[in-house]
Design an enzyme around this catalytic site. Structure first.
Site, mmCIF file in Angstrom:
data_model
loop_
_atom_site.group_PDB
_atom_site.id
_atom_site.type_symbol
_atom_site.label_atom_id
_atom_site.label_comp_id
_atom_site.label_asym_id
_atom_site.label_seq_id
_atom_site.Cartn_x
_atom_site.Cartn_y
_atom_site.Cartn_z
ATOM 1 N N CYS A 75 38.337 90.759 2.752
ATOM 2 C CA CYS A 75 37.871 92.134 2.528
ATOM 3 C C CYS A 75 39.004 93.017 2.027
ATOM 4 O O CYS A 75 38.792 93.881 1.178
ATOM 5 C CB CYS A 75 37.263 92.712 3.798
ATOM 6 S SG CYS A 75 35.593 92.103 4.124
ATOM 7 N N HIS A 84 30.330 91.958 5.298
ATOM 8 C CA HIS A 84 31.187 92.723 6.202
ATOM 9 C C HIS A 84 31.018 94.225 5.978
ATOM 10 O O HIS A 84 30.642 94.671 4.888
ATOM 11 C CB HIS A 84 32.644 92.321 6.009
ATOM 12 C CG HIS A 84 32.959 90.950 6.528
ATOM 13 N ND1 HIS A 84 34.236 90.443 6.564
ATOM 14 C CD2 HIS A 84 32.160 89.981 7.050
ATOM 15 C CE1 HIS A 84 34.216 89.231 7.075
ATOM 16 N NE2 HIS A 84 32.964 88.921 7.370
ATOM 17 N N CYS A 105 39.428 91.720 7.355
ATOM 18 C CA CYS A 105 39.931 90.363 7.151
ATOM 19 C C CYS A 105 40.684 90.335 5.822
ATOM 20 O O CYS A 105 40.583 91.267 5.015
ATOM 21 C CB CYS A 105 38.784 89.352 7.168
ATOM 22 S SG CYS A 105 37.667 89.453 5.751
ATOM 23 N N GLU A 124 33.152 96.637 5.599
ATOM 24 C CA GLU A 124 33.978 97.222 4.536
ATOM 25 C C GLU A 124 33.331 97.009 3.170
ATOM 26 O O GLU A 124 33.308 97.912 2.335
ATOM 27 C CB GLU A 124 35.374 96.576 4.524
ATOM 28 C CG GLU A 124 36.101 96.636 5.835
ATOM 29 C CD GLU A 124 35.836 95.442 6.747
ATOM 30 O OE1 GLU A 124 36.674 95.196 7.622
ATOM 31 O OE2 GLU A 124 34.798 94.755 6.592
#
Length: 155
Positions: free
Chosen positions: A98, A70, A95, A72
Site C-alpha cells: 500500500c 485495504h 503495508c 488506504e
C-alpha cells in the site's frame, strides 16, 4: 490547535471509519487530508462494491486476502482529486504494498498509531519495509503511541 492535535483528531476519524469494515478480524480505517486540514477521502478495508460481503469469505483467510481492498487503497480510489502533498491517517501503518501506491498518488505524510505487539508479530516485517521505503522516498511517517480499540487483529 497544534499539529499533534489535528493528527489525533484525524486518527480518531480513521478509527470511526474502521468500524464500517465488515471484516470480523481486522478493521482498518483511512482518512486522506488536504494541506488546509479538510477531508479529501475516507476508506476502510473490505471487498469491492460488486462483490458479496459473505461471512464465509471473511472466515476463509485465503478467500478474504484475495478479495479484500485495504483501507488506504480504498481511500485513494474514492478520492476525486489529485492527492499531491496530502496526509494519510490510518489506524494501522500501511503495508509495504500500500505504501508504494500511497507514494505514487503523491501523498507525502503518513500518520498512524504504533502497532501493538500482537500486530507486529504478524506484520512486523511488512511494516519494516514500509518504514524503509518511506525513508528512501523522503516520506514523513509519524507513529503515535495510542490505544486504538477498534483495531482488533486475530491470527
Amino acid at each position: 490547535m497544534t499539529r499533534k492535535g489535528w493528527d489525533l483528531r484525524f486518527l480518531k476519524l480513521a478509527e470511526e471509519t474502521a468500524l464500517w469494515s465488515k471484516d470480523p478480524s481486522t478493521k482498518v480505517g483511512a482518512v486522506i487530508v488536504r494541506p488546509d486540514l479538510t477531508v479529501a477521502s475516507l476508506g476502510f478495508n473490505g471487498f469491492p462494491k460488486r462483490m458479496p460481503d459473505l461471512p464465509l469469505y471473511y472466515a476463509d483467510k485465503e478467500q478474504k486476502y484475495s478479495r479484500v481492498i485495504h483501507a488506504e487503497m480504498n481511500a485513494i480510489l474514492f478520492a476525486k482529486e489529485p492527492l499531491t502533498g496530502f496526509t494519510l491517517y490510518t489506524t494501522l501503518l500501511p503495508c509495504d504494498r500500500c505504501l508504494v501506491h500511497v507514494a505514487q498518488a503523491g501523498i507525502d505524510r503518513i500518520v498512524s498509531p504504533l502497532a501493538a505487539p500482537s500486530v507486529l508479530e504478524r506484520w512486523g516485517a511488512a511494516f519494516d519495509k514500509t518504514r524503509t521505503y518511506a525513508r528512501e522516498m523522503g516520506l514523513e511517517v509519524v507513529e503515535y503511541c495510542l490505544d486504538i480499540p477498534t483495531l482488533s487483529v486475530t491470527p
